[in-house]
Scaffold this motif. Structure first.
Motif, PDB file in Angstrom:
ATOM      1  N   TYR A 114     -23.556  53.072 -53.739  1.00 21.52           N
ATOM      2  CA  TYR A 114     -23.306  52.300 -52.514  1.00 21.52           C
ATOM      3  C   TYR A 114     -24.076  52.872 -51.326  1.00 21.52           C
ATOM      4  CZ  TYR A 114     -21.090  49.383 -49.098  1.00 21.52           C
ATOM      5  OH  TYR A 114     -20.890  48.447 -48.107  1.00 21.52           O
ATOM      6  N   LEU A 115     -24.118  54.193 -51.226  1.00 21.20           N
ATOM      7  CA  LEU A 115     -24.732  54.822 -50.058  1.00 21.20           C
ATOM      8  C   LEU A 115     -26.242  54.945 -50.167  1.00 21.20           C
ATOM      9  CD1 LEU A 115     -22.127  57.671 -49.475  1.00 21.20           C
ATOM     10  CD2 LEU A 115     -22.453  55.647 -48.043  1.00 21.20           C
ATOM     11  N   GLU A 116     -26.775  54.965 -51.401  1.00 19.44           N
ATOM     12  CA  GLU A 116     -28.170  55.348 -51.546  1.00 19.44           C
ATOM     13  C   GLU A 116     -29.044  54.360 -52.323  1.00 19.44           C
ATOM     14  OE1 GLU A 116     -27.924  59.173 -53.390  1.00 19.44           O
ATOM     15  OE2 GLU A 116     -26.584  59.977 -51.850  1.00 19.44           O
ATOM     16  N   ALA A 117     -28.455  53.490 -53.146  1.00 20.98           N
ATOM     17  CA  ALA A 117     -29.275  52.644 -54.019  1.00 20.98           C
ATOM     18  C   ALA A 117     -30.089  51.638 -53.206  1.00 20.98           C
ATOM     19  CB  ALA A 117     -28.403  51.918 -55.023  1.00 20.98           C
ATOM     20  N   GLU A 118     -31.402  51.644 -53.392  1.00 16.59           N
ATOM     21  CA  GLU A 118     -32.268  50.746 -52.641  1.00 16.59           C
ATOM     22  C   GLU A 118     -32.303  49.342 -53.230  1.00 16.59           C
ATOM     23  OE1 GLU A 118     -36.074  52.566 -52.311  1.00 16.59           O
ATOM     24  OE2 GLU A 118     -35.354  54.222 -51.054  1.00 16.59           O
ATOM     25  N   ASP A 119     -31.880  49.196 -54.485  1.00 17.13           N
ATOM     26  CA  ASP A 119     -31.924  47.878 -55.115  1.00 17.13           C
ATOM     27  C   ASP A 119     -30.574  47.165 -55.099  1.00 17.13           C
ATOM     28  OD1 ASP A 119     -30.709  49.639 -56.870  1.00 17.13           O
ATOM     29  OD2 ASP A 119     -31.566  48.718 -58.664  1.00 17.13           O
ATOM     30  N   ALA A 120     -29.566  47.764 -54.453  1.00 20.33           N
ATOM     31  CA  ALA A 120     -28.260  47.108 -54.337  1.00 20.33           C
ATOM     32  C   ALA A 120     -28.318  46.038 -53.249  1.00 20.33           C
ATOM     33  CB  ALA A 120     -27.185  48.145 -54.013  1.00 20.33           C
ATOM     34  N   PRO A 121     -27.492  44.996 -53.329  1.00 19.97           N
ATOM     35  CA  PRO A 121     -27.512  43.930 -52.322  1.00 19.97           C
ATOM     36  C   PRO A 121     -27.321  44.452 -50.909  1.00 19.97           C
ATOM     37  CG  PRO A 121     -26.197  43.278 -54.216  1.00 19.97           C
ATOM     38  CD  PRO A 121     -26.527  44.716 -54.418  1.00 19.97           C
ATOM     39  N   GLU A 122     -27.942  43.771 -49.958  1.00 24.38           N
ATOM     40  CA  GLU A 122     -27.812  44.140 -48.550  1.00 24.38           C
ATOM     41  C   GLU A 122     -26.391  43.837 -48.051  1.00 24.38           C
ATOM     42  OE1 GLU A 122     -30.122  45.679 -46.663  1.00 24.38           O
ATOM     43  OE2 GLU A 122     -31.312  45.819 -48.498  1.00 24.38           O
ATOM     44  N   THR A 123     -26.040  44.428 -46.909  1.00 16.41           N
ATOM     45  CA  THR A 123     -24.690  44.269 -46.362  1.00 16.41           C
ATOM     46  C   THR A 123     -24.771  43.875 -44.881  1.00 16.41           C
ATOM     47  OG1 THR A 123     -24.604  46.641 -45.870  1.00 16.41           O
ATOM     48  CG2 THR A 123     -23.664  45.914 -47.962  1.00 16.41           C
ATOM     49  N   PRO A 124     -25.095  42.619 -44.600  1.00 15.87           N
ATOM     50  CA  PRO A 124     -25.156  42.181 -43.203  1.00 15.87           C
ATOM     51  C   PRO A 124     -23.755  42.024 -42.616  1.00 15.87           C
ATOM     52  CG  PRO A 124     -25.436  40.307 -44.650  1.00 15.87           C
ATOM     53  CD  PRO A 124     -25.399  41.522 -45.544  1.00 15.87           C
ATOM     54  N   LEU A 125     -23.682  42.073 -41.302  1.00 12.74           N
ATOM     55  CA  LEU A 125     -22.441  41.712 -40.635  1.00 12.74           C
ATOM     56  C   LEU A 125     -22.207  40.211 -40.784  1.00 12.74           C
ATOM     57  CD1 LEU A 125     -22.799  43.717 -37.296  1.00 12.74           C
ATOM     58  CD2 LEU A 125     -21.238  44.244 -39.189  1.00 12.74           C
ATOM     59  N   PHE A 126     -20.956  39.817 -40.818  1.00  7.29           N
ATOM     60  CA  PHE A 126     -20.650  38.398 -40.780  1.00  7.29           C
ATOM     61  C   PHE A 126     -20.992  37.824 -39.410  1.00  7.29           C
ATOM     62  CE2 PHE A 126     -17.676  39.500 -44.286  1.00  7.29           C
ATOM     63  CZ  PHE A 126     -18.068  38.533 -45.202  1.00  7.29           C
ATOM     64  N   ALA A 127     -21.307  36.546 -39.382  1.00  9.63           N
ATOM     65  CA  ALA A 127     -21.562  35.874 -38.118  1.00  9.63           C
ATOM     66  C   ALA A 127     -20.322  35.965 -37.230  1.00  9.63           C
ATOM     67  CB  ALA A 127     -21.910  34.406 -38.369  1.00  9.63           C
ATOM     68  N   GLY A 128     -20.560  36.142 -35.942  1.00 11.03           N
ATOM     69  CA  GLY A 128     -19.466  36.124 -34.979  1.00 11.03           C
ATOM     70  C   GLY A 128     -18.853  37.464 -34.659  1.00 11.03           C
ATOM     71  N   VAL A 129     -19.321  38.549 -35.293  1.00  9.29           N
ATOM     72  CA  VAL A 129     -18.716  39.860 -35.045  1.00  9.29           C
ATOM     73  C   VAL A 129     -18.857  40.257 -33.579  1.00  9.29           C
ATOM     74  CG1 VAL A 129     -18.869  42.328 -35.519  1.00  9.29           C
ATOM     75  CG2 VAL A 129     -18.973  40.710 -37.407  1.00  9.29           C
ATOM     76  N   ALA A 130     -20.072  40.245 -33.059  1.00  9.32           N
ATOM     77  CA  ALA A 130     -20.292  40.714 -31.692  1.00  9.32           C
ATOM     78  C   ALA A 130     -19.534  39.875 -30.679  1.00  9.32           C
ATOM     79  CB  ALA A 130     -21.786  40.718 -31.370  1.00  9.32           C
ATOM     80  N   ALA A 131     -19.550  38.554 -30.845  1.00  8.49           N
ATOM     81  CA  ALA A 131     -18.863  37.681 -29.895  1.00  8.49           C
ATOM     82  C   ALA A 131     -17.360  37.970 -29.877  1.00  8.49           C
ATOM     83  CB  ALA A 131     -19.123  36.219 -30.242  1.00  8.49           C
ATOM     84  N   LEU A 132     -16.773  38.179 -31.051  1.00 10.13           N
ATOM     85  CA  LEU A 132     -15.344  38.461 -31.140  1.00 10.13           C
ATOM     86  C   LEU A 132     -15.012  39.802 -30.495  1.00 10.13           C
ATOM     87  CD1 LEU A 132     -12.482  37.932 -32.207  1.00 10.13           C
ATOM     88  CD2 LEU A 132     -13.220  38.903 -34.407  1.00 10.13           C
ATOM     89  N   LEU A 133     -15.773  40.833 -30.836  1.00  7.69           N
ATOM     90  CA  LEU A 133     -15.492  42.154 -30.278  1.00  7.69           C
ATOM     91  C   LEU A 133     -15.701  42.167 -28.770  1.00  7.69           C
ATOM     92  CD1 LEU A 133     -17.060  44.524 -32.982  1.00  7.69           C
ATOM     93  CD2 LEU A 133     -14.734  43.605 -32.841  1.00  7.69           C
ATOM     94  N   ASP A 134     -16.750  41.505 -28.308  1.00  8.34           N
ATOM     95  CA  ASP A 134     -17.014  41.452 -26.863  1.00  8.34           C
ATOM     96  C   ASP A 134     -15.881  40.740 -26.123  1.00  8.34           C
ATOM     97  OD1 ASP A 134     -19.410  42.831 -27.000  1.00  8.34           O
ATOM     98  OD2 ASP A 134     -20.655  41.026 -27.059  1.00  8.34           O
ATOM     99  N   TRP A 135     -15.402  39.641 -26.685  1.00  5.89           N
ATOM    100  CA  TRP A 135     -14.343  38.870 -26.038  1.00  5.89           C
ATOM    101  C   TRP A 135     -13.070  39.711 -25.921  1.00  5.89           C
ATOM    102  CZ3 TRP A 135      -9.452  36.975 -27.090  1.00  5.89           C
ATOM    103  CH2 TRP A 135      -9.000  35.928 -26.274  1.00  5.89           C
ATOM    104  N   LEU A 136     -12.712  40.395 -27.003  1.00  6.04           N
ATOM    105  CA  LEU A 136     -11.522  41.239 -26.970  1.00  6.04           C
ATOM    106  C   LEU A 136     -11.694  42.408 -26.009  1.00  6.04           C
ATOM    107  CD1 LEU A 136     -10.761  41.244 -30.790  1.00  6.04           C
ATOM    108  CD2 LEU A 136      -9.307  40.217 -29.016  1.00  6.04           C
ATOM    109  N   GLU A 137     -12.845  43.046 -26.050  1.00  6.82           N
ATOM    110  CA  GLU A 137     -13.099  44.183 -25.178  1.00  6.82           C
ATOM    111  C   GLU A 137     -13.059  43.776 -23.704  1.00  6.82           C
ATOM    112  OE1 GLU A 137     -15.976  47.869 -25.840  1.00  6.82           O
ATOM    113  OE2 GLU A 137     -17.071  46.144 -25.068  1.00  6.82           O
TER     114      GLU A 137
END
Length: 231
Positions: free
Chosen positions: A87-110
């Motif tokens: 999980y930490l090191e494999a270069e051929d494992a699937p990418e792990t993007p953030l889900f859409a809307g993370v920043a907007a949600l965190l900003d609104w709450l903050e």
């Protein structure tokens, strides 16, 4: 009667605690890939995707014991070590993007002075790596990980971040995508919201006592906005 999305007394939400994998980060494919690779590496039977999705949300050692009930401690540790390395090191494992809307949600709450925290079954090294890669570390006043606390659904990590934030359960909300998140919240006396873009289907989240079920983080933000308008 279930508590509302916002606390009943003047809508004064003080803390929102997020699970990480499957809630803020789209990482289940990488988790499944690395669980299967770890099994191959140590010569264990490879479990299918359905079985693996079922245990996502548990700490890695608890997950291995669920997948291999007859495993001894040596097997569990070998499997966990192989999984973490992938999980930490494999270069051929699937990418792990953030889900859409993370920043907007965190900003609104903050912006509303709501404190934010993370309670995750990831390791400390894994969470720190993810926080650095995404740049989200500055949002959270407290974080708890699976190698520092008992595995979900034990309430230890949720109780820890509430204590660090100085916020009582009634003014806290847990957000997660697995039944283990929701069961942890119930054990801690915290109302929980399920997001269904992660690993467990809506029926399971509902049966685990979700306060509300939303399809994604954009919908969660809209639900918070609407709840605020009702107060």
């Amino acid at each position: 009667m279930m508590p509302p999305l916002l606390p009943p007394v003047n809508g004064q939400l003080r803390l929102v605690v997020f699970d990480w994998d499957g809630t803020l980060m789209d990482s289940p494919r990488r988790i499944i890939h690395c669980l299967q690779r770890a099994a191959v590496e140590i010569g264990a039977p490879v479990r299918d995707e359905a079985a693996l999705r079922n245990i996502i949300g548990l700490g890695v050692q608890a997950a291995v014991r669920e997948l291999y009930p007859d495993a001894d401690d040596h097997f569990v540790e070998r499997f966990a070590t192989a999984y973490r390395a992938c999980y930490l090191e494999a270069e051929d494992a699937p990418e792990t993007p953030l889900f859409a809307g993370v920043a907007a949600l965190l900003d609104w709450l903050e912006a509303r002075e709501v404190l934010l925290a993370v309670a995750t079954s990831k390791s400390r090294r894994g969470l720190d790596q993810a926080l650095e890669a995404t740049g989200l570390g500055g949002y959270f006043v407290a974080t708890a990980t699976g190698d520092e606390h008992a595995s979900k659904p034990n309430p230890s990590m949720l109780e820890y971040v509430m204590a660090r934030a100085g916020v009582e359960p009634v003014r806290t909300r847990m957000v997660g995508d697995s039944v283990y998140d929701l069961e942890m919240a119930r054990h801690a006396g915290v109302p929980a919201v399920g997001v269904t873009h992660g690993v467990h289907p809506p029926q399971r989240l509902e049966s685990a006592g979700a306060l509300a079920l939303l399809p994604d983080l954009d919908a969660l933000l809209e639900a918070f906005r609407q709840a605020e308008g009702d107060n």
